[in-house]
Design a protein around this motif. Structure first.
Motif, PDB file in Angstrom:
ATOM      1  N   ALA A 170      31.737  30.498  55.292  1.00 27.43           N
ATOM      2  CA  ALA A 170      30.544  30.801  56.080  1.00 27.43           C
ATOM      3  C   ALA A 170      30.469  29.899  57.307  1.00 27.43           C
ATOM      4  O   ALA A 170      30.094  30.336  58.401  1.00 27.43           O
ATOM      5  CB  ALA A 170      29.293  30.640  55.219  1.00 27.43           C
ATOM      6  N   ALA A 171      30.834  28.618  57.130  1.00 27.07           N
ATOM      7  CA  ALA A 171      30.804  27.685  58.257  1.00 27.07           C
ATOM      8  C   ALA A 171      31.835  28.068  59.320  1.00 27.07           C
ATOM      9  O   ALA A 171      31.585  27.956  60.524  1.00 27.07           O
ATOM     10  CB  ALA A 171      31.063  26.263  57.755  1.00 27.07           C
ATOM     11  N   LEU A 172      32.997  28.553  58.875  1.00 20.41           N
ATOM     12  CA  LEU A 172      34.067  28.896  59.808  1.00 20.41           C
ATOM     13  C   LEU A 172      33.909  30.287  60.398  1.00 20.41           C
ATOM     14  O   LEU A 172      34.189  30.510  61.577  1.00 20.41           O
ATOM     15  CB  LEU A 172      35.423  28.811  59.092  1.00 20.41           C
ATOM     16  CG  LEU A 172      35.922  27.423  58.701  1.00 20.41           C
ATOM     17  CD1 LEU A 172      37.146  27.545  57.813  1.00 20.41           C
ATOM     18  CD2 LEU A 172      36.243  26.590  59.931  1.00 20.41           C
ATOM     19  N   ALA A 182      19.578  34.026  58.147  1.00 19.39           N
ATOM     20  CA  ALA A 182      20.575  33.870  57.091  1.00 19.39           C
ATOM     21  C   ALA A 182      21.974  34.077  57.664  1.00 19.39           C
ATOM     22  O   ALA A 182      22.160  34.727  58.688  1.00 19.39           O
ATOM     23  CB  ALA A 182      20.307  34.878  55.974  1.00 19.39           C
ATOM     24  N   THR A 183      22.971  33.518  56.976  1.00 17.61           N
ATOM     25  CA  THR A 183      24.362  33.642  57.403  1.00 17.61           C
ATOM     26  C   THR A 183      25.015  34.821  56.708  1.00 17.61           C
ATOM     27  O   THR A 183      24.966  34.939  55.481  1.00 17.61           O
ATOM     28  CB  THR A 183      25.144  32.354  57.070  1.00 17.61           C
ATOM     29  OG1 THR A 183      24.526  31.246  57.718  1.00 17.61           O
ATOM     30  CG2 THR A 183      26.591  32.476  57.535  1.00 17.61           C
ATOM     31  N   HIS A 184      25.627  35.696  57.492  1.00 20.00           N
ATOM     32  CA  HIS A 184      26.323  36.864  56.952  1.00 20.00           C
ATOM     33  C   HIS A 184      27.823  36.587  56.967  1.00 20.00           C
ATOM     34  O   HIS A 184      28.388  36.240  58.002  1.00 20.00           O
ATOM     35  CB  HIS A 184      26.021  38.103  57.797  1.00 20.00           C
ATOM     36  CG  HIS A 184      24.601  38.577  57.688  1.00 20.00           C
ATOM     37  ND1 HIS A 184      24.254  39.797  57.157  1.00 20.00           N
ATOM     38  CD2 HIS A 184      23.428  37.978  58.022  1.00 20.00           C
ATOM     39  CE1 HIS A 184      22.937  39.937  57.172  1.00 20.00           C
ATOM     40  NE2 HIS A 184      22.423  38.851  57.708  1.00 20.00           N
ATOM     41  N   GLY A 214      18.459  34.336  43.928  1.00 20.56           N
ATOM     42  CA  GLY A 214      18.002  34.273  45.312  1.00 20.56           C
ATOM     43  C   GLY A 214      18.812  33.363  46.208  1.00 20.56           C
ATOM     44  O   GLY A 214      18.401  33.062  47.333  1.00 20.56           O
ATOM     45  N   VAL A 215      19.981  32.927  45.720  1.00 23.49           N
ATOM     46  CA  VAL A 215      20.831  32.052  46.529  1.00 23.49           C
ATOM     47  C   VAL A 215      21.560  32.866  47.595  1.00 23.49           C
ATOM     48  O   VAL A 215      21.713  32.431  48.743  1.00 23.49           O
ATOM     49  CB  VAL A 215      21.844  31.304  45.646  1.00 23.49           C
ATOM     50  CG1 VAL A 215      22.772  30.437  46.494  1.00 23.49           C
ATOM     51  CG2 VAL A 215      21.115  30.458  44.618  1.00 23.49           C
ATOM     52  N   ILE A 225      24.095  34.613  52.827  1.00 19.26           N
ATOM     53  CA  ILE A 225      23.676  33.338  52.237  1.00 19.26           C
ATOM     54  C   ILE A 225      22.217  33.093  52.589  1.00 19.26           C
ATOM     55  O   ILE A 225      21.869  32.870  53.750  1.00 19.26           O
ATOM     56  CB  ILE A 225      24.566  32.186  52.740  1.00 19.26           C
ATOM     57  CG1 ILE A 225      26.013  32.462  52.365  1.00 19.26           C
ATOM     58  CG2 ILE A 225      24.104  30.851  52.156  1.00 19.26           C
ATOM     59  CD1 ILE A 225      27.002  31.487  52.950  1.00 19.26           C
ATOM     60  N   LEU A 226      21.357  33.116  51.573  1.00 11.89           N
ATOM     61  CA  LEU A 226      19.918  32.959  51.772  1.00 11.89           C
ATOM     62  C   LEU A 226      19.466  31.507  51.625  1.00 11.89           C
ATOM     63  O   LEU A 226      18.514  31.082  52.264  1.00 11.89           O
ATOM     64  CB  LEU A 226      19.148  33.834  50.767  1.00 11.89           C
ATOM     65  CG  LEU A 226      19.473  35.335  50.782  1.00 11.89           C
ATOM     66  CD1 LEU A 226      18.718  36.042  49.660  1.00 11.89           C
ATOM     67  CD2 LEU A 226      19.135  35.943  52.131  1.00 11.89           C
ATOM     68  N   ASP A 227      20.152  30.757  50.760  1.00 15.03           N
ATOM     69  CA  ASP A 227      19.742  29.378  50.468  1.00 15.03           C
ATOM     70  C   ASP A 227      20.980  28.482  50.474  1.00 15.03           C
ATOM     71  O   ASP A 227      21.638  28.302  49.445  1.00 15.03           O
ATOM     72  CB  ASP A 227      19.035  29.325  49.113  1.00 15.03           C
ATOM     73  CG  ASP A 227      18.350  27.998  48.848  1.00 15.03           C
ATOM     74  OD1 ASP A 227      18.719  26.996  49.478  1.00 15.03           O
ATOM     75  OD2 ASP A 227      17.435  27.968  48.000  1.00 15.03           O
ATOM     76  N   GLU A 228      21.303  27.909  51.630  1.00 13.84           N
ATOM     77  CA  GLU A 228      22.494  27.072  51.749  1.00 13.84           C
ATOM     78  C   GLU A 228      22.377  25.796  50.912  1.00 13.84           C
ATOM     79  O   GLU A 228      23.365  25.316  50.357  1.00 13.84           O
ATOM     80  CB  GLU A 228      22.733  26.721  53.218  1.00 13.84           C
ATOM     81  CG  GLU A 228      23.089  27.924  54.084  1.00 13.84           C
ATOM     82  CD  GLU A 228      23.413  27.531  55.511  1.00 13.84           C
ATOM     83  OE1 GLU A 228      23.585  26.327  55.767  1.00 13.84           O
ATOM     84  OE2 GLU A 228      23.493  28.426  56.369  1.00 13.84           O
ATOM     85  N   ALA A 229      21.164  25.251  50.830  1.00 15.24           N
ATOM     86  CA  ALA A 229      20.964  24.034  50.043  1.00 15.24           C
ATOM     87  C   ALA A 229      21.252  24.287  48.569  1.00 15.24           C
ATOM     88  O   ALA A 229      21.866  23.455  47.887  1.00 15.24           O
ATOM     89  CB  ALA A 229      19.536  23.525  50.230  1.00 15.24           C
TER      90      ALA A 229
END
Length: 247
Positions: A170-172, A182-184, A214-215, A225-229
């Motif tokens: 996701a970071a890359l 949110a990250t797709h 819900g993560v 990604i809904l909850d990165e933490a």
């Protein structure tokens, strides 16, 4: 009537892409023009091999989309290795004619890439040692990112490995509309299973549980990604359960 905006030409798209790529940032206009004159902009559908149409070795830079890198050993074993995304330069190792393994890049979704003739690319590198230095730094950074990713895929329980892999991919390669959204991540469960060397069913079981909590949100050929933490906590908790100790 307001004038319509013009669509950039293939050459303009290629030039813009290479200028944003670290290895080409310091190339002279003349050298870049010589390279672009013999290069082409290609579209690849999901599942297409980026190198299949080439009659001679080529270097690629991805403009949009992602490609799965496969490694084929001398014994013919074909394994997923990494996911490559926009701005990454591919095909360089193949130009060095290493016989221990062969790399292939297959479009993971729709991919647009700059195809450059390998021999001309090397000739232009040889004409200016500074270009070799810039290329080396860029490739080292790319490989460092991929090694970190692969290490996370092979050590520890599946939950930690999967959480670590999804986070780094996701970071890359993840896409988000804004810093608040949110990250797709465009990636299938089959591709994840291949990267982790496990069954698709095992990956689906983990992802389904995260979706219910819900993560993440599972979509067709994608993960949101809904909850990165929470994803970070999953990887850390699994790492501790593998035998690590909290500070």
């Amino acid at each position: 009537m307001a004038p319509s905006s013009s669509t950039p030409s293939d050459k303009e798209v290629m030039a813009r892409t290479l200028r944003k790529t670290r290895a080409f940032a310091n190339w002279s206009p003349m050298a870049l023009s010589l390279l672009l004159a013999s290069s082409r902009l290609c579209w690849h559908a999901r599942g297409d091999s980026l190198s299949a149409p080439a009659k001679s070795p080529e270097i690629f830079v991805i403009v949009t989309g992602h490609a799965v890198q496969f490694e084929t050993s001398p014994q013919g074993i074909r394994l997923h290795w990494a996911l490559r995304g926009p701005g990454q330069l591919l095909g360089f190792i193949g130009m060095l004619a290493f016989e221990e393994s062969r790399r292939e890049y297959v479009a993971n979704d729709e991919v647009v890439a700059v195809h450059m003739p390998g021999q001309l690319f090397f000739d232009l590198l040889d004409s200016d040692p500074g270009r070799w230095k810039d290329l080396g730094r860029m490739l080292l950074q790319q490989e460092r990112e991929q090694i970190d990713l692969v290490l996370g895929q092979i050590v520890g329980e599946l939950s930690r490995r999967l959480a670590s892999t999804v986070k780094q991919l996701a970071a890359l390669h993840g896409i988000r509309a804004s810093s608040e959204s949110a990250t797709h991540l465009r990636l299938t469960q089959k591709d994840l299973a291949g990267l982790l060397r496990v069954s698709r069913q095992s990956v689906n079981k983990e992802l389904t549980a995260w979706d219910a909590a819900g993560v993440i949100k599972l979509k067709f050929n994608a993960i949101v990604i809904l909850d990165e933490a929470a994803l970070t906590r999953i990887s850390c908790a699994a790492a501790l359960s593998d035998g690590g100790h909290a500070a």
